[in-house]
Design an enzyme around this catalytic site. Sequence first.
Site, short mmCIF file in Angstrom:
data_model
loop_
_atom_site.label_atom_id
_atom_site.label_comp_id
_atom_site.label_asym_id
_atom_site.label_seq_id
_atom_site.Cartn_x
_atom_site.Cartn_y
_atom_site.Cartn_z
N HIS A 472 0.79 -1.23 0.00
CA HIS A 472 0.00 0.00 0.00
C HIS A 472 0.82 1.28 0.00
CE1 HIS A 472 -3.61 2.22 0.18
NE2 HIS A 472 -4.30 1.42 0.93
N TYR A 588 -14.57 5.47 8.73
CA TYR A 588 -13.55 5.94 7.78
C TYR A 588 -13.98 5.55 6.38
CZ TYR A 588 -8.80 6.46 5.77
OH TYR A 588 -7.72 6.82 5.02
N THR A 601 -5.03 10.52 -0.46
CA THR A 601 -6.38 10.30 0.05
C THR A 601 -6.71 11.29 1.17
OG1 THR A 601 -5.63 8.68 1.67
CG2 THR A 601 -6.33 7.83 -0.48
#
Length: 771
Positions: A472, A588, A601
């Site tokens: 990620h 979230y 993000t």
Amino acid sequence: MAEAHQAVAFQFTVTPEGVDFRLSREVLKHIYLSGIRSWKKRLIRIKNGIIRGVYPGSPTSWLVVVMATVGSSYYNLDISMGLVYYIQRWLPEGRPSRTPHTRTLFSMAIFSTGVWMMGIFFFRQTLKLLLSYHGWMFEMHGQTSHLTRVWAVCVRLLSSRRPMLYSFQTSLPKLPVPSVPATVHRYLESVEHLLDDEQYYRMETLAKEFEEKTAPRLQKYLVLKSWWATNYVSDWWEEYVYLRGRNPLMVNSNYYVTDLVLVKNTDVQAARLGNVVHAMITYRRKLDREEIKPVMALGLVPMCSWQMERMFNTTRIPGKDTDVLQHLPDSRHVAVYHKGRFFKVWLYEGSRLLKPRDLEMQFQRILDDPSPPQPGEERLAALTAGGRVEWAQARQAFFGSGKNKAALDAIERAAFFVALDEESHHYDPEDEASLSLYGKALLHGNCYNRWFDKSFTLISFKNGQLGLNTEHAWADAPIIGHLWEFVLGTDSFHLGYTETGHCLGKPNPVLPPPQRLEWDIPEQCQAVIESSYQVAKALADDVELYCFQFLPFGKGLIKKCQTSPDAFVQIALQLAHFRDRGRFCLTYEASMTRMFREGRTETVRSCTRESTAFVRAMMQGHHPNEDLQRLFRKAAEKHQNMYRLAMTGAGIDRHLFCLYVVSKYLGVESPFLAEVLSEPWRLSTSQIAQFQIRMFDPNKYPRHLAAGGGFGPVADDGYGVSYMIAGEDTIFFHVSSKFSSSETNAQRFGNQIRQALLDIASLFQVPKADG
């Protein structure tokens, strides 16, 4: 071994007659072709750099300006207003410009170039200013203002020429730093309905004290960084959220992506890999040449392409305190794992990319290889699945030299990692559990058959089904989704298979076989590998994953409710969570900030005052449909507005995160920031992007759908929910939780999601007319 002989370009021996040289023409030929390929890539990059560097200008526009300047002189017009003659006076008296005519032409060329460059700067700054306007996002569908229409025309005029992948990078605006009062106000608004009066009063007091005393100093440093850095968030986010994390990447950070689940191109494992690996390297070549079009919102607003740079040839290298991302400009091989053995597969023959049939042959050679794993080799990749400190220490102690370093380099310097699994997985609509088992296999496998440090691992099951496990830190999910859409479309509609399921064409049998990687793993290292494996296995065994396809409706019916599909699902998640847990929690939802340069993000806090009001009304069970519809639309409108604020740089959490980082650098203690940053996200959600590129018409091929992907729960007592609204009449969900938590159950929550979607949809169903 054959590959060892191929690796020697020349040898020599000393004989009584002198020195005898033995040259390998084949290897020298490959060295020559490799050099040619390298220089071609450099020239392409230089050319692309020039074209990208002058966007929205072009070499053609420069020629037009030069011709206009020269042409005007023939009509006795001085459009330079005397500047050409001024430049001419300052030109040296050297040989190239000794004639008056030549000096005049040189002066005109210099003047034209200056005007052209000033024009580029002006247009680029104008485009940046235009792209800073986000009013269009807050307008109701079908109610576009005159200002937005004029703005759209101007943006289109300034970006009408076909852009390259990175053409807009210097024209994208910087992510703005919100004001502290605005962020604090939005934060308090986001938690007011989650706290009782005493808790809220305490938090409000901490927030006010922070805003008045601590924040002004921190904000000054943050604003200074925003002036200096390209993006004031992204580097700190990458370092402190991802690279400094010491917990295992598996489950905690890495996520997975599924294959097409309703159609199957072939059952031949090696053949499917041949096509897909070829398509991936084709995509990489397009990436290197910047031939991929930038993603454009509404076909007009460019998204930042910065994250795509590290898609290939990238590995996360473990460290004791922090990891680093190692990215190479090129790699000519992939690393492959099968039955406990590691292999190196070359992707090129000289300068030519291997054809799919050649790649199929190479993968089949690995599948047919009967050799056993070397001692300690089988579970070696468990090091990448365990704790980062343990992996860093083992890497330094046992992989710093000799065979182990050479083999590890082959993996870490590969374009990507390929795992050939011996088991079969696929989605069977008649067997719901099949999708969950498929997702579990992609998320963690057996804990040692994925290299979790690579930018992505391509996973191939025995029945030809594929998937990805993605690290990620280097990028977010839409980036790998862009690649995956290209690959699946190319595999299905451009490359194809024979009737027997093999790749098209004939293989080249003289290609040297894949190279087996050699290891010398001592017993001490094997003990560390076993320890990491046990840690990873305990983590994997604790994950409950429930994946399902929701078939009653998709975005088609949701649009009839006159709301956004994402808001519809998010409100359904709030209703499902309240039914499951009996309370609300911080939620979230990831939104992108790629309209800004190097944006990643932002968090949308989906549990709002409006959504909780709707859920409470639904739970009471006595409100008329009209009231429930009104409350739902109010909640959906609030969610959409928060999503827009997050996308336009006015979010809450990234700003507070960066203020917290600054406070740590300065040694300033802030009880408010410490409490905010420690709040758990017990419901972590993400919508999966799809159809970012038009590889095929989804209306014409409605069954060519991937099921999206998923991730592990963020909190030990929470849920991770990933969903993909995959067309007009279907939604895929991936729900994760931990068996060790007595409060959560992924399947139970998944069933609550189903029911919540149906209950909300029933509020808007119009009864059919009689007859």
